[in-house]
Design a protein around this motif. Sequence first.
Motif, PDB file in Angstrom:
ATOM      1  N   VAL A  60      -8.890  -1.545   7.492  1.00  0.00           N
ATOM      2  CA  VAL A  60      -9.666  -2.288   6.694  1.00  0.00           C
ATOM      3  C   VAL A  60      -9.531  -3.949   6.860  1.00  0.00           C
ATOM      4  CG1 VAL A  60     -10.502  -3.165   4.370  1.00  0.00           C
ATOM      5  CG2 VAL A  60     -10.399  -0.726   4.964  1.00  0.00           C
ATOM      6  N   CYS A  61      -8.387  -4.107   6.830  1.00  0.00           N
ATOM      7  CA  CYS A  61      -7.876  -5.476   7.071  1.00  0.00           C
ATOM      8  C   CYS A  61      -8.158  -5.970   8.479  1.00  0.00           C
ATOM      9  CB  CYS A  61      -6.149  -5.637   6.995  1.00  0.00           C
ATOM     10  SG  CYS A  61      -5.485  -5.291   5.493  1.00  0.00           S
ATOM     11  N   LEU A  62      -7.886  -5.155   9.597  1.00  0.00           N
ATOM     12  CA  LEU A  62      -8.455  -5.655  10.892  1.00  0.00           C
ATOM     13  C   LEU A  62      -9.944  -5.694  10.931  1.00  0.00           C
ATOM     14  CD1 LEU A  62      -5.934  -3.490  13.117  1.00  0.00           C
ATOM     15  CD2 LEU A  62      -5.772  -5.944  12.502  1.00  0.00           C
ATOM     16  N   ASP A  63     -10.590  -4.897  10.571  1.00  0.00           N
ATOM     17  CA  ASP A  63     -12.041  -4.943  10.409  1.00  0.00           C
ATOM     18  C   ASP A  63     -12.663  -6.292   9.689  1.00  0.00           C
ATOM     19  OD1 ASP A  63     -12.571  -2.690  11.712  1.00  0.00           O
ATOM     20  OD2 ASP A  63     -13.106  -1.406   9.940  1.00  0.00           O
ATOM     21  N   ALA A  64     -11.625  -6.819   8.620  1.00  0.00           N
ATOM     22  CA  ALA A  64     -12.237  -7.815   7.876  1.00  0.00           C
ATOM     23  C   ALA A  64     -11.750  -9.156   8.872  1.00  0.00           C
ATOM     24  CB  ALA A  64     -11.490  -8.056   6.660  1.00  0.00           C
ATOM     25  N   GLY A  65     -10.891  -9.052   9.775  1.00  0.00           N
ATOM     26  CA  GLY A  65     -10.684 -10.349  10.474  1.00  0.00           C
ATOM     27  C   GLY A  65      -9.235 -10.714  10.798  1.00  0.00           C
ATOM     28  N   ALA A  66      -8.425  -9.686   9.988  1.00  0.00           N
ATOM     29  CA  ALA A  66      -6.890  -9.959  10.255  1.00  0.00           C
ATOM     30  C   ALA A  66      -6.645  -9.825  11.651  1.00  0.00           C
ATOM     31  CB  ALA A  66      -6.083  -9.087   9.364  1.00  0.00           C
ATOM     32  N   ASP A  67      -5.770 -10.801  12.154  1.00  0.00           N
ATOM     33  CA  ASP A  67      -5.321 -10.755  13.610  1.00  0.00           C
ATOM     34  C   ASP A  67      -4.105  -9.751  13.832  1.00  0.00           C
ATOM     35  OD1 ASP A  67      -6.798 -13.239  14.504  1.00  0.00           O
ATOM     36  OD2 ASP A  67      -5.714 -14.111  12.671  1.00  0.00           O
ATOM     37  N   GLY A  68      -3.647  -9.322  13.037  1.00  0.00           N
ATOM     38  CA  GLY A  68      -2.426  -8.298  13.346  1.00  0.00           C
ATOM     39  C   GLY A  68      -1.789  -7.654  11.849  1.00  0.00           C
ATOM     40  N   ILE A  69      -0.937  -6.749  12.218  1.00  0.00           N
ATOM     41  CA  ILE A  69      -0.478  -5.993  10.836  1.00  0.00           C
ATOM     42  C   ILE A  69       1.144  -6.461  11.078  1.00  0.00           C
ATOM     43  CG2 ILE A  69      -0.121  -3.814   9.920  1.00  0.00           C
ATOM     44  CD1 ILE A  69      -3.041  -4.789   9.615  1.00  0.00           C
ATOM     45  N   ASP A  90      -3.864   5.517   1.725  1.00  0.00           N
ATOM     46  CA  ASP A  90      -3.617   5.803   3.429  1.00  0.00           C
ATOM     47  C   ASP A  90      -3.285   4.367   4.037  1.00  0.00           C
ATOM     48  OD1 ASP A  90      -3.982   5.676   6.259  1.00  0.00           O
ATOM     49  OD2 ASP A  90      -4.826   7.718   5.572  1.00  0.00           O
ATOM     50  N   VAL A  91      -2.279   4.174   4.285  1.00  0.00           N
ATOM     51  CA  VAL A  91      -1.712   2.786   4.782  1.00  0.00           C
ATOM     52  C   VAL A  91      -2.442   2.576   6.166  1.00  0.00           C
ATOM     53  CG1 VAL A  91       0.396   1.647   5.981  1.00  0.00           C
ATOM     54  CG2 VAL A  91       0.459   3.247   3.854  1.00  0.00           C
ATOM     55  N   VAL A  92      -2.770   3.611   6.954  1.00  0.00           N
ATOM     56  CA  VAL A  92      -3.513   3.205   8.214  1.00  0.00           C
ATOM     57  C   VAL A  92      -4.881   2.897   7.808  1.00  0.00           C
ATOM     58  CG1 VAL A  92      -4.203   3.961  10.448  1.00  0.00           C
ATOM     59  CG2 VAL A  92      -1.951   4.618   9.518  1.00  0.00           C
ATOM     60  N   ARG A  93      -5.453   3.483   7.010  1.00  0.00           N
ATOM     61  CA  ARG A  93      -6.828   3.209   6.735  1.00  0.00           C
ATOM     62  C   ARG A  93      -7.048   1.712   5.907  1.00  0.00           C
ATOM     63  NH1 ARG A  93     -10.663   6.086   1.980  1.00  0.00           N
ATOM     64  NH2 ARG A  93     -12.428   4.793   2.179  1.00  0.00           N
ATOM     65  N   ALA A  94      -5.868   1.526   5.306  1.00  0.00           N
ATOM     66  CA  ALA A  94      -5.759  -0.124   4.423  1.00  0.00           C
ATOM     67  C   ALA A  94      -5.668  -1.036   5.846  1.00  0.00           C
ATOM     68  CB  ALA A  94      -4.714  -0.260   3.646  1.00  0.00           C
ATOM     69  N   ALA A  95      -4.774  -0.908   6.860  1.00  0.00           N
ATOM     70  CA  ALA A  95      -4.654  -1.623   7.839  1.00  0.00           C
ATOM     71  C   ALA A  95      -6.079  -1.897   8.625  1.00  0.00           C
ATOM     72  CB  ALA A  95      -3.508  -1.304   8.871  1.00  0.00           C
ATOM     73  N   VAL A 104       5.207   3.470  10.426  1.00  0.00           N
ATOM     74  CA  VAL A 104       5.318   2.596  11.622  1.00  0.00           C
ATOM     75  C   VAL A 104       4.762   2.952  12.821  1.00  0.00           C
ATOM     76  CG1 VAL A 104       7.025   1.493  13.125  1.00  0.00           C
ATOM     77  CG2 VAL A 104       7.424   1.574  10.582  1.00  0.00           C
ATOM     78  N   LEU A 105       4.942   4.338  13.214  1.00  0.00           N
ATOM     79  CA  LEU A 105       4.520   4.714  14.664  1.00  0.00           C
ATOM     80  C   LEU A 105       3.151   4.813  14.497  1.00  0.00           C
ATOM     81  CD1 LEU A 105       7.096   7.622  15.224  1.00  0.00           C
ATOM     82  CD2 LEU A 105       7.040   5.215  16.213  1.00  0.00           C
ATOM     83  N   ALA A 106       2.412   5.132  13.399  1.00  0.00           N
ATOM     84  CA  ALA A 106       0.980   5.351  13.202  1.00  0.00           C
ATOM     85  C   ALA A 106       0.406   4.011  13.313  1.00  0.00           C
ATOM     86  CB  ALA A 106       0.659   6.051  12.047  1.00  0.00           C
ATOM     87  N   LEU A 107       0.951   2.741  12.777  1.00  0.00           N
ATOM     88  CA  LEU A 107       0.443   1.674  12.811  1.00  0.00           C
ATOM     89  C   LEU A 107       0.480   1.054  13.889  1.00  0.00           C
ATOM     90  CD1 LEU A 107       1.651   0.387   9.213  1.00  0.00           C
ATOM     91  CD2 LEU A 107      -0.621   0.613   9.756  1.00  0.00           C
ATOM     92  N   ALA A 108       1.702   1.308  14.665  1.00  0.00           N
ATOM     93  CA  ALA A 108       1.616   0.871  16.186  1.00  0.00           C
ATOM     94  C   ALA A 108       0.828   1.465  16.978  1.00  0.00           C
ATOM     95  CB  ALA A 108       3.343   1.247  16.629  1.00  0.00           C
ATOM     96  N   LEU A 109       0.355   2.576  16.700  1.00  0.00           N
ATOM     97  CA  LEU A 109      -0.857   3.099  17.487  1.00  0.00           C
ATOM     98  C   LEU A 109      -2.216   2.381  17.251  1.00  0.00           C
ATOM     99  CD1 LEU A 109      -1.846   5.305  19.695  1.00  0.00           C
ATOM    100  CD2 LEU A 109      -2.011   7.006  17.677  1.00  0.00           C
ATOM    101  N   VAL A 162       0.967  -1.251   0.075  1.00  0.00           N
ATOM    102  CA  VAL A 162      -0.017  -0.035  -0.066  1.00  0.00           C
ATOM    103  C   VAL A 162       0.755   1.146  -0.032  1.00  0.00           C
ATOM    104  CG1 VAL A 162      -1.780   1.272   1.198  1.00  0.00           C
ATOM    105  CG2 VAL A 162      -1.844  -1.368   1.297  1.00  0.00           C
ATOM    106  N   ALA A 163       1.991   1.249   0.663  1.00  0.00           N
ATOM    107  CA  ALA A 163       2.798   2.364   0.732  1.00  0.00           C
ATOM    108  C   ALA A 163       3.689   2.414  -0.364  1.00  0.00           C
ATOM    109  CB  ALA A 163       3.835   2.187   2.099  1.00  0.00           C
ATOM    110  N   VAL A 164       4.159   1.458  -1.174  1.00  0.00           N
ATOM    111  CA  VAL A 164       4.682   1.523  -2.602  1.00  0.00           C
ATOM    112  C   VAL A 164       3.688   2.341  -3.524  1.00  0.00           C
ATOM    113  CG1 VAL A 164       5.640   0.204  -4.413  1.00  0.00           C
ATOM    114  CG2 VAL A 164       5.961  -0.794  -2.046  1.00  0.00           C
TER     115      VAL A 164
END
Length: 250
Positions: A31-40, A24-29, A56-61, A11-13
Amino acid sequence: MALLSVNVNKVAVLRNSRGGAAPDVVRAATVCLDAGADGITVHPRPDARHVQAHDVLALALLCRERGVEFNLEGNPFAPPREGYPGFHALCAQARPAQATLVPDGDAQLTSDHGFDFNRDRDALRPHVAALRSLGCRVSVFVNAGDPDVAQAAAVGADRVELYTGPFAEAYAAGEPASALAACADSARRAQAAGLGVNAGHDLSQRNLAAFLDAVPAVQEVSIGHALIDDALYAGLAAAVRAYVEIVRRA
């Protein structure tokens, strides 16, 4: 049961190819979590070719807020440079649940081999200890079939991540048996040494079930490229229909 961690590097590429903030990388992440992913998962490279320190910091948050695992991958030996504080410093800021050590260099397009424990064992040990002192679970990237895979325990790691690229190639060629046997053997060797087993690289909808059926007690798979490839087709038609509707109404 294995858990799924989605790697959002691609997504960042796409974002970096145009500049700006979209997609937006955080928005994509999210969506993944809302769809059932267990982590990023993300793997920031020192050359900032895709995810960068601010991602990295935004995704960690996000992962802390959602109560899910954040897995940060990187080469502990890569020196800091402008825009990249170094892997340990980034982990100290982000405090990922898991730090996965990968021996990739700047010239590599993607990760394509595991550590050589005979060469890297002593150098790895202080890095693993430093990351564990931050509260990170530490996993190290290993080649399937490596007879020394159990040495990951000797450097202080908690888990290994099996490099599954050769398995994916063998599966696509219709000859997966030998590669699966190597993965299963490495998993058993690691588990006998008290290590957990993760896996990643070129796992896909086509080969994932066969891999998990054959390799015992895999705890986590990290999947990015194939998942984003699937998403382009699964979601593209819906996006086109939405735009057509707007045009038709105008």
